[in-house]
Design an enzyme around this catalytic site. Structure first.
Site, PDB file in Angstrom:
ATOM      1  N   TYR A 119      24.750  44.368  57.603  1.00  0.00           N
ATOM      2  CA  TYR A 119      24.041  44.409  56.322  1.00  0.00           C
ATOM      3  C   TYR A 119      22.530  44.446  56.546  1.00  0.00           C
ATOM      4  O   TYR A 119      21.841  45.346  56.056  1.00  0.00           O
ATOM      5  CB  TYR A 119      24.445  43.185  55.515  1.00  0.00           C
ATOM      6  CG  TYR A 119      23.872  43.114  54.110  1.00  0.00           C
ATOM      7  CD1 TYR A 119      24.358  43.928  53.091  1.00  0.00           C
ATOM      8  CD2 TYR A 119      22.868  42.201  53.797  1.00  0.00           C
ATOM      9  CE1 TYR A 119      23.849  43.837  51.790  1.00  0.00           C
ATOM     10  CE2 TYR A 119      22.362  42.101  52.508  1.00  0.00           C
ATOM     11  CZ  TYR A 119      22.851  42.921  51.501  1.00  0.00           C
ATOM     12  OH  TYR A 119      22.344  42.823  50.225  1.00  0.00           O
ATOM     13  N   ASN A 128      17.935  36.507  46.450  1.00  0.00           N
ATOM     14  CA  ASN A 128      19.193  36.032  45.842  1.00  0.00           C
ATOM     15  C   ASN A 128      19.157  36.085  44.316  1.00  0.00           C
ATOM     16  O   ASN A 128      18.303  35.443  43.702  1.00  0.00           O
ATOM     17  CB  ASN A 128      19.498  34.597  46.289  1.00  0.00           C
ATOM     18  CG  ASN A 128      19.733  34.507  47.785  1.00  0.00           C
ATOM     19  OD1 ASN A 128      18.823  34.780  48.572  1.00  0.00           O
ATOM     20  ND2 ASN A 128      20.927  34.142  48.174  1.00  0.00           N
ATOM     21  N   VAL A 152      26.869  31.544  46.979  1.00  0.00           N
ATOM     22  CA  VAL A 152      26.794  30.106  46.715  1.00  0.00           C
ATOM     23  C   VAL A 152      26.828  29.789  45.221  1.00  0.00           C
ATOM     24  O   VAL A 152      27.505  28.830  44.815  1.00  0.00           O
ATOM     25  CB  VAL A 152      25.571  29.485  47.429  1.00  0.00           C
ATOM     26  CG1 VAL A 152      24.245  29.927  46.824  1.00  0.00           C
ATOM     27  CG2 VAL A 152      25.672  27.976  47.433  1.00  0.00           C
ATOM     28  N   VAL A 153      26.144  30.547  44.398  1.00  0.00           N
ATOM     29  CA  VAL A 153      26.108  30.211  42.966  1.00  0.00           C
ATOM     30  C   VAL A 153      27.510  30.366  42.361  1.00  0.00           C
ATOM     31  O   VAL A 153      28.000  29.482  41.655  1.00  0.00           O
ATOM     32  CB  VAL A 153      25.077  31.082  42.211  1.00  0.00           C
ATOM     33  CG1 VAL A 153      25.183  30.853  40.710  1.00  0.00           C
ATOM     34  CG2 VAL A 153      23.662  30.776  42.692  1.00  0.00           C
ATOM     35  N   SER A 154      28.165  31.479  42.660  1.00  0.00           N
ATOM     36  CA  SER A 154      29.504  31.686  42.087  1.00  0.00           C
ATOM     37  C   SER A 154      30.495  30.669  42.645  1.00  0.00           C
ATOM     38  O   SER A 154      31.321  30.126  41.909  1.00  0.00           O
ATOM     39  CB  SER A 154      29.975  33.121  42.296  1.00  0.00           C
ATOM     40  OG  SER A 154      29.591  33.595  43.550  1.00  0.00           O
ATOM     41  N   GLY A 200      23.268  21.373  54.274  1.00  0.00           N
ATOM     42  CA  GLY A 200      22.811  21.735  52.920  1.00  0.00           C
ATOM     43  C   GLY A 200      21.307  21.678  52.755  1.00  0.00           C
ATOM     44  O   GLY A 200      20.799  21.697  51.636  1.00  0.00           O
ATOM     45  N   ARG A 249      17.283  28.607  49.404  1.00  0.00           N
ATOM     46  CA  ARG A 249      17.240  29.954  48.838  1.00  0.00           C
ATOM     47  C   ARG A 249      16.462  29.865  47.533  1.00  0.00           C
ATOM     48  O   ARG A 249      16.315  28.782  46.951  1.00  0.00           O
ATOM     49  CB  ARG A 249      18.660  30.484  48.529  1.00  0.00           C
ATOM     50  CG  ARG A 249      19.573  30.687  49.723  1.00  0.00           C
ATOM     51  CD  ARG A 249      19.107  31.812  50.636  1.00  0.00           C
ATOM     52  NE  ARG A 249      20.085  32.074  51.694  1.00  0.00           N
ATOM     53  CZ  ARG A 249      20.138  31.434  52.870  1.00  0.00           C
ATOM     54  NH1 ARG A 249      19.259  30.473  53.142  1.00  0.00           N
ATOM     55  NH2 ARG A 249      21.045  31.763  53.769  1.00  0.00           N
ATOM     56  N   PRO A 302      20.374  32.112  57.432  1.00  0.00           N
ATOM     57  CA  PRO A 302      18.932  31.857  57.382  1.00  0.00           C
ATOM     58  C   PRO A 302      18.607  30.440  56.905  1.00  0.00           C
ATOM     59  O   PRO A 302      19.241  29.919  55.989  1.00  0.00           O
ATOM     60  CB  PRO A 302      18.413  32.911  56.396  1.00  0.00           C
ATOM     61  CG  PRO A 302      19.414  34.019  56.465  1.00  0.00           C
ATOM     62  CD  PRO A 302      20.736  33.330  56.683  1.00  0.00           C
ATOM     63  N   ARG A 329      14.377  30.599  52.555  1.00  0.00           N
ATOM     64  CA  ARG A 329      13.998  31.906  52.014  1.00  0.00           C
ATOM     65  C   ARG A 329      13.308  31.719  50.676  1.00  0.00           C
ATOM     66  O   ARG A 329      13.821  31.023  49.799  1.00  0.00           O
ATOM     67  CB  ARG A 329      15.238  32.771  51.858  1.00  0.00           C
ATOM     68  CG  ARG A 329      14.904  34.185  51.520  1.00  0.00           C
ATOM     69  CD  ARG A 329      16.123  35.009  51.273  1.00  0.00           C
ATOM     70  NE  ARG A 329      16.886  35.272  52.466  1.00  0.00           N
ATOM     71  CZ  ARG A 329      18.196  35.428  52.449  1.00  0.00           C
ATOM     72  NH1 ARG A 329      18.867  35.313  51.333  1.00  0.00           N
ATOM     73  NH2 ARG A 329      18.839  35.703  53.555  1.00  0.00           N
TER      74      ARG A 329
END
Ligand code: NAD
Ligand code: UDP
Length: 333
Positions: free
Chosen positions: A165, A194, A207-209, A227, A231, A293, A296
């Site tokens: 990607y 994001n 992550v959000v979904s 954690g 982002r 990463p 970000r």
């Protein structure tokens, strides 16, 4: 210059809000999450829209409000095959965006980014269309500069699990500027950070979904690693607004960052989702994926200056809207 290009010299028309000309617009990946929100806006302002999508992660339901609209068409096709469509603008979004999806078939992801982008640039050249590439903050890899500005070259592992990607998008950017310089093509590159909002797939691994879906099912929220990684989350309507502004802007090919600088650690995000859903879910830690990463956050000075763009929707509000959409869709499953 070919006769075809001469004859169909583009009328890029449409500064925002100028509806004096209905543009003919191709959106690749238009059945996906961001693409379908973009299509809503283009049709709303009066343009003619063709969506080209192979439905790998896109869904017809995302576009069903437009079925029967004479200004709207869907072409089921893969960008790795060439097509000829008479259009004036191309928003090139076709590519799976979630790590789970783009790692499902990494070779296909590379092909989509490299051959797919070549094909769409070739089309833009042939018909004289303005071309916008949906690139990504992933071109910065695991960034050693924070926040990330457009002149940072990035820190990408060329042979890691994310490279199909990251490197795919980097080549897509290279091809885009090469076509601009070699063929005088009118191009734009946006680096999307994001983005979240209604219509994200429940099972797309982002992550959000994941967190919202888990919270609404009262199962544990899965935090990868400790954690502490961060982002910055942009609501989809803000992002679409940035894409439209970039396409309409004259004499500026970017690249430009589009993202909301509101930065959250995954721990903070999990707490916020639990709070906003009123869920009883606990937190569960899972192994951190390779090459994830560490942090970000976009520097959006350039977008502010060149496009007059600023995100409007705060993360709390955006999450509320997204949770509401998930509730409705989960209820009707
Ligand atoms: P998505 O997976 O929801 O949408 C991608 C769309 O492209 C889907 O409709 C899919 O079916 C289609 N597609 C994939 N491969 C294709 C191919 N070979 N031929 C034709 N269609 C194909 O993802 P999204 O979140 O809407 O992302 C859209 C674009 O924005 C992508 O290019 C992505 O790289 C970029 N982007 C997204 C984010 C984000 O946070 N959502 C961040 C950075 C960049
Ligand atoms: N993540 C997480 N739990 C999940 C899914 C993702 O903690 O259920 C983390 C992931 O490791 C990454 C961050 O959330 O650090 C964002 O992941 P996502 O896949 O949404 O986006 P990307 O890594 O491509 O920015």
């Amino acid at each position: 210059m070919s006769a075809l290009r001469e004859d169909s010299r583009p009328r890029h028309g449409t500064q925002q809000g100028d509806e004096s000309h209905m543009a003919q617009i191709l959106v690749t990946g238009g059945a996906g999450f961001i693409g379908s929100h973009l299509v809503d806006r283009l049709l709303e302002r009066g343009d003619n829209v063709i969506v080209l999508d192979n439905f790998f992660t896109g869904r017809r339901q995302n576009l069903q409000a437009h079925f029967g609209n004479p200004r709207f068409e869907i072409v089921r096709a893969d960008v790795t095959s060439s097509v000829l469509l008479e259009v004036e603008q191309i928003f090139h979004l076709a590519c799976p965006a979630s790590p789970v999806h783009y790692q499902h078939n990494p070779i296909k992801t590379v092909k989509t980014n490299v051959i797919g982008t070549l094909n769409m640039l070739g089309l833009a050249k042939r018909v004289g269309a303005r071309f916008l590439l949906a690139s990504t903050s992933e071109v910065y890899g695991d960034p050693q500069q924070h926040p990330q500005r457009e002149d940072y070259w990035g820190n990408v592992n060329p042979i890691g699990p994310r490279s199909c990607y990251d490197e795919g998008k980097r080549v897509a950017e290279t091809l885009t500027v090469n076509y601009r310089d070699a063929h005088d093509l009118d191009v734009r590159i946006v680096r999307i950070f994001n983005t979240y909002g209604p219509r994200m797939l429940f099972d797309d691994g982002r992550v959000v979904s994941n967190f919202i879906h888990q919270a609404l099912q009262s199962v544990p929220l899965t935090i990868f690693g400790e954690g502490n990684q961060t982002r910055s989350f942009c609501y989809v309507s803000d992002l679409v607004d940035g894409l439209l502004r970039m396409m309409a802007k004259e004499d500026f090919s970017g690249p430009v960052n589009l993202g909301n600088p509101e930065e959250y650690s995954m721990k903070q995000l999990a707490q916020l989702v639990v709070e906003l859903t009123g869920s009883s879910s606990k937190i569960e830690h899972r192994p951190l994926p390779a090459d994830d990463p560490t942090r970000r956050k976009p520097d959006i000075t350039l977008a502010q200056k060149e496009l007059g763009w600023n995100p409007q929707i705060e993360v709390r509000e955006g999450l509320r809207r997204t949770i509401e959409d998930f509730r409705q869709r989960m209820g009707s499953k």
